[in-house]
Design a protein around this motif. Structure first.
Motif, mmCIF file in Angstrom:
data_model
loop_
_atom_site.group_PDB
_atom_site.id
_atom_site.type_symbol
_atom_site.label_atom_id
_atom_site.label_comp_id
_atom_site.label_asym_id
_atom_site.label_seq_id
_atom_site.Cartn_x
_atom_site.Cartn_y
_atom_site.Cartn_z
ATOM 1 N N ILE A 154 -4.745 -3.904 -3.237
ATOM 2 C CA ILE A 154 -6.000 -3.653 -3.951
ATOM 3 C C ILE A 154 -7.168 -3.873 -3.267
ATOM 4 C CG2 ILE A 154 -4.724 -4.850 -5.926
ATOM 5 C CD1 ILE A 154 -6.086 -7.338 -5.519
ATOM 6 N N PRO A 155 -8.330 -3.493 -3.663
ATOM 7 C CA PRO A 155 -9.697 -3.571 -3.114
ATOM 8 C C PRO A 155 -9.921 -4.712 -2.142
ATOM 9 C CG PRO A 155 -9.814 -2.538 -5.131
ATOM 10 C CD PRO A 155 -8.726 -2.966 -5.172
ATOM 11 N N ASN A 156 -10.313 -4.660 -1.158
ATOM 12 C CA ASN A 156 -10.919 -5.606 -0.300
ATOM 13 C C ASN A 156 -12.016 -5.648 0.562
ATOM 14 O OD1 ASN A 156 -9.622 -5.113 2.664
ATOM 15 N ND2 ASN A 156 -8.058 -4.324 0.826
ATOM 16 N N VAL A 157 -12.561 -6.453 1.123
ATOM 17 C CA VAL A 157 -13.974 -6.312 1.917
ATOM 18 C C VAL A 157 -13.601 -5.484 3.131
ATOM 19 C CG1 VAL A 157 -13.779 -8.454 3.142
ATOM 20 C CG2 VAL A 157 -15.975 -7.238 2.656
ATOM 21 N N ARG A 158 -12.403 -5.591 3.889
ATOM 22 C CA ARG A 158 -12.050 -4.821 5.025
ATOM 23 C C ARG A 158 -12.300 -3.512 4.858
ATOM 24 N NH1 ARG A 158 -7.470 -5.928 10.179
ATOM 25 N NH2 ARG A 158 -8.201 -4.007 10.931
ATOM 26 N N ALA A 159 -11.414 -3.171 3.882
ATOM 27 C CA ALA A 159 -11.391 -1.617 3.433
ATOM 28 C C ALA A 159 -12.714 -1.199 3.261
ATOM 29 C CB ALA A 159 -10.479 -1.218 2.322
ATOM 30 N N GLU A 160 -13.632 -1.745 2.605
ATOM 31 C CA GLU A 160 -15.021 -1.212 2.229
ATOM 32 C C GLU A 160 -15.707 -1.096 3.591
ATOM 33 O OE1 GLU A 160 -18.442 -3.699 0.258
ATOM 34 O OE2 GLU A 160 -17.548 -2.691 -1.300
ATOM 35 N N ASP A 184 -0.132 -7.135 6.441
ATOM 36 C CA ASP A 184 0.751 -6.254 7.324
ATOM 37 C C ASP A 184 0.015 -5.265 7.898
ATOM 38 O OD1 ASP A 184 3.751 -6.616 6.180
ATOM 39 O OD2 ASP A 184 2.514 -6.761 4.581
ATOM 40 N N LEU A 185 -0.944 -4.448 7.159
ATOM 41 C CA LEU A 185 -1.703 -3.526 7.743
ATOM 42 C C LEU A 185 -2.732 -4.053 8.536
ATOM 43 C CD1 LEU A 185 -2.171 -1.706 4.328
ATOM 44 C CD2 LEU A 185 -0.660 -0.942 6.529
ATOM 45 N N GLY A 186 -3.433 -5.122 8.269
ATOM 46 C CA GLY A 186 -4.413 -5.680 8.964
ATOM 47 C C GLY A 186 -4.284 -6.299 10.373
ATOM 48 N N PHE A 187 -2.745 -6.634 10.410
ATOM 49 C CA PHE A 187 -2.541 -7.305 11.712
ATOM 50 C C PHE A 187 -1.105 -7.033 12.395
ATOM 51 C CE2 PHE A 187 -5.178 -10.307 9.346
ATOM 52 C CZ PHE A 187 -6.119 -10.525 10.111
ATOM 53 N N TYR A 188 -0.105 -6.463 11.713
ATOM 54 C CA TYR A 188 1.040 -6.213 12.110
ATOM 55 C C TYR A 188 1.759 -4.844 12.325
ATOM 56 C CZ TYR A 188 0.943 -11.358 11.485
ATOM 57 O OH TYR A 188 0.529 -12.531 11.641
ATOM 58 N N THR A 189 1.574 -4.141 11.108
ATOM 59 C CA THR A 189 2.236 -2.838 10.928
ATOM 60 C C THR A 189 1.395 -1.745 10.369
ATOM 61 O OG1 THR A 189 3.171 -3.658 8.965
ATOM 62 C CG2 THR A 189 4.728 -3.792 10.948
ATOM 63 N N ASN A 190 1.819 -0.591 10.882
ATOM 64 C CA ASN A 190 1.046 0.601 10.407
ATOM 65 C C ASN A 190 1.558 0.951 8.882
ATOM 66 O OD1 ASN A 190 2.888 2.427 10.661
ATOM 67 N ND2 ASN A 190 2.253 3.091 12.522
ATOM 68 N N ALA A 191 0.995 1.803 8.233
ATOM 69 C CA ALA A 191 1.445 2.063 6.855
ATOM 70 C C ALA A 191 2.920 2.645 6.648
ATOM 71 C CB ALA A 191 0.520 3.303 6.289
ATOM 72 N N GLU A 192 2.983 3.372 7.605
ATOM 73 C CA GLU A 192 4.605 3.769 7.821
ATOM 74 C C GLU A 192 5.556 2.617 8.020
ATOM 75 O OE1 GLU A 192 2.034 7.354 7.734
ATOM 76 O OE2 GLU A 192 2.121 5.610 9.169
ATOM 77 N N GLN A 193 5.175 2.048 8.719
ATOM 78 C CA GLN A 193 6.039 0.584 9.254
ATOM 79 C C GLN A 193 6.274 -0.308 8.145
ATOM 80 O OE1 GLN A 193 3.813 -0.297 12.714
ATOM 81 N NE2 GLN A 193 5.430 0.386 14.243
ATOM 82 N N ASP A 224 -14.488 -0.918 7.072
ATOM 83 C CA ASP A 224 -13.674 -0.326 8.169
ATOM 84 C C ASP A 224 -13.092 0.770 7.503
ATOM 85 O OD1 ASP A 224 -11.641 0.247 9.905
ATOM 86 O OD2 ASP A 224 -11.074 -1.870 10.539
ATOM 87 N N ALA A 225 -13.483 2.017 7.934
ATOM 88 C CA ALA A 225 -12.873 3.080 7.401
ATOM 89 C C ALA A 225 -11.500 3.696 7.935
ATOM 90 C CB ALA A 225 -13.862 4.510 7.836
ATOM 91 N N PRO A 226 -11.180 3.259 9.196
ATOM 92 C CA PRO A 226 -9.835 3.560 9.368
ATOM 93 C C PRO A 226 -8.900 2.466 8.812
ATOM 94 C CG PRO A 226 -11.178 3.731 11.367
ATOM 95 C CD PRO A 226 -12.112 3.234 10.328
ATOM 96 N N PHE A 227 -9.090 1.753 8.534
ATOM 97 C CA PHE A 227 -8.285 0.641 7.944
ATOM 98 C C PHE A 227 -8.069 0.879 6.489
ATOM 99 C CE2 PHE A 227 -7.815 -3.484 5.142
ATOM 100 C CZ PHE A 227 -6.424 -3.572 5.569
ATOM 101 N N ALA A 228 -9.289 1.456 5.638
ATOM 102 C CA ALA A 228 -9.166 2.022 4.495
ATOM 103 C C ALA A 228 -8.164 3.174 4.440
ATOM 104 C CB ALA A 228 -10.517 2.442 3.999
ATOM 105 N N GLU A 229 -8.173 4.065 5.327
ATOM 106 C CA GLU A 229 -7.315 4.958 5.329
ATOM 107 C C GLU A 229 -5.826 4.550 5.292
ATOM 108 O OE1 GLU A 229 -8.371 7.658 8.690
ATOM 109 O OE2 GLU A 229 -10.274 7.960 7.785
ATOM 110 N N GLN A 230 -5.504 3.647 6.246
ATOM 111 C CA GLN A 230 -4.117 3.042 6.340
ATOM 112 C C GLN A 230 -3.718 2.454 4.984
ATOM 113 O OE1 GLN A 230 -1.644 2.594 8.820
ATOM 114 N NE2 GLN A 230 -2.650 4.301 9.093
#
Length: 227
Positions: A139-145, A103-112, A147-153
């Motif tokens: 859970i932890p994943n490479v994109r969050a490591e 969801d967070l990676g492709f479709y919706t932000n955290a609130e959605q 991509d800082a904006p993605f990690a924040e989401q």
């Protein structure tokens, strides 16, 4: 008989040749849960990377209840419209849910995404008002490591997921927020920074098992390395 339904994305469906965390949890419950149980769901297959489709039954160990509701590339957005019918037809008692990364990676932000969590819970309860649910944070994943904006989401969504669990929990249909898998290391517990290898499968299974043991007395604490 207690009927568990694993619900998730690529980490839950798994791909051809894998055991999956579903198998690891089933093995654990076989030796720790005092009562009949099974896994249910409208799907059974693994994802076939060569075919780019969920068409494989090539489990590393096929002799377990392989039913699930999981899909490669599917998230809360996709599962919320499906969960009511799946719960109703499969008569699920406990949903074991690992969603959110897609969801967070492709479709919706955290609130959605958090709104889709609430829709999912409502649909499951409309189908079976006493359904229990265990929800795993992203859970932890490479994109969050990387991509800082993605990690924040991811961090924001996990906070909102905890709030949704607190808001929606009720005695007749309890919700549990599982703790992230203990000591999960994307460099040691995945084969590509996201998808679990053998040790990762055990750690994810342990997160679900630990939550159910601590809150509901189902089974016992997970023994790492159980096969």
């Amino acid at each position: 008989m207690l009927r568990f339904m694993p619900v998730g994305d690529s980490m839950t469906i798994g791909s051809a040749g894998e055991h999956t965390w579903r198998y690891r949890l089933w093995q654990h419950l076989c030796t720790s849960y005092d009562g009949p149980f099974t896994f249910v769901g409208p799907r059974e297959t693994l994802y076939d990377k060569e075919a780019d489709a969920p068409t494989s039954l090539d489990y590393a160990e096929p002799r377990f209840p392989r039913a699930h509701l999981a899909g490669w590339g599917e998230g809360w957005l996709h599962m919320a419209p499906l969960i009511g019918e799946a719960v109703r037809t499969c008569r699920a008692d406990v949903l074991l849910v690992s969603l959110g990364l897609i969801d967070l990676g492709f479709y919706t932000n955290a609130e959605q995404t958090a709104e889709n969590v609430r829709a999912f819970v409502a649909e499951a309860r409309a189908a079976a008002p006493r359904t229990r649910m265990v929800l795993l944070p992203v859970i932890p994943n490479v994109r969050a490591e990387l991509d800082a904006p993605f990690a924040e989401q991811v961090d924001r969504f996990n906070v909102l997921l905890a709030k949704a669990v607190a808001d929606l929990d009720e005695p007749r249909s309890p919700l549990l927020l599982a703790s992230p898998p203990e000591s999960y290391d994307i460099h040691a517990d995945t084969y590509d920074g996201t998808h679990p290898n053998e040790s990762g499968e055990h750690r994810i299974a342990g997160a679900f098992a630990g939550a159910m043991w601590e809150a509901w007395g189902f089974g016992q604490a997970y023994a790492a390395g159980t096969d």
